[in-house]
Design an enzyme around this catalytic site. Sequence first.
Site, PDB file in Angstrom:
ATOM      1  N   GLU A   1       7.398   1.372 -12.053  1.00  0.00           N
ATOM      2  CA  GLU A   1       7.090   0.544 -13.224  1.00  0.00           C
ATOM      3  C   GLU A   1       7.790  -0.813 -13.179  1.00  0.00           C
ATOM      4  O   GLU A   1       7.223  -1.826 -13.571  1.00  0.00           O
ATOM      5  CB  GLU A   1       7.518   1.311 -14.483  1.00  0.00           C
ATOM      6  CG  GLU A   1       6.862   0.824 -15.741  1.00  0.00           C
ATOM      7  CD  GLU A   1       7.149   1.783 -16.899  1.00  0.00           C
ATOM      8  OE1 GLU A   1       6.780   2.973 -16.799  1.00  0.00           O
ATOM      9  OE2 GLU A   1       7.750   1.343 -17.884  1.00  0.00           O
ATOM     10  N   ASP A   2       9.027  -0.840 -12.702  1.00  0.00           N
ATOM     11  CA  ASP A   2       9.852  -2.042 -12.882  1.00  0.00           C
ATOM     12  C   ASP A   2      10.325  -2.739 -11.608  1.00  0.00           C
ATOM     13  O   ASP A   2      11.052  -3.731 -11.692  1.00  0.00           O
ATOM     14  CB  ASP A   2      11.113  -1.686 -13.693  1.00  0.00           C
ATOM     15  CG  ASP A   2      10.779  -1.334 -15.136  1.00  0.00           C
ATOM     16  OD1 ASP A   2       9.713  -1.746 -15.604  1.00  0.00           O
ATOM     17  OD2 ASP A   2      11.587  -0.648 -15.780  1.00  0.00           O
TER      18      ASP A   2
END
Length: 182
Positions: free
Chosen positions: A65-66
């Site tokens: 996600e990051d």
Amino acid sequence: MEDSVGVLLKALRYSAEKHSDQRRRDKKSSPYINHPIQVTETLWTLGGVRDTNLLVAALLHDTIEDTDATPDEIKQQFGEDVLDLVLEVTDDKSLPKQVRKQLQIETAPHKSERAKLLKLADKLCNIRDIVHLPPANWPLSRKQEYLLWTEKVVEGLRGTNKELEDQYDTDLKEGKRLLGME
Ligand code: ZN
């Protein structure tokens, strides 16, 4: 046992490298890696989780996600079971934030047992951070809304692990008190 320690250390290093230029949004700008470490330790200590792949997935849970981590890379390094777990707790960043938050509420009850454990530990760590190490620029109302949102997500995760759920309830209650919500 030895294999477990080896793969956990590998996941810790991998995650630390991937998150190396990220900081939490609290006023000390804590290193981001503190968060996945806390989630993993919470699963182990409070949740009693001894499922190595789930602990590895907890260390990696925010990498897709990051960071620039890719599903292919995680599959190659840690195998398909770990990848599936990470993907189960990964938001689709192409969607607007409000949609992602609503989807977390709606999909929580349909997650696998293991993904539910990971999400419970994640939400528990998140509310602790929001209450005790909040993002420096968040007004009170945003913190209050955040707590209420996690409560809706956790509603769909219940019946999975009594210790994690009880601790979440205790911390939520304390957080609401500290944020003047009751
Ligand atoms: Zn997280």
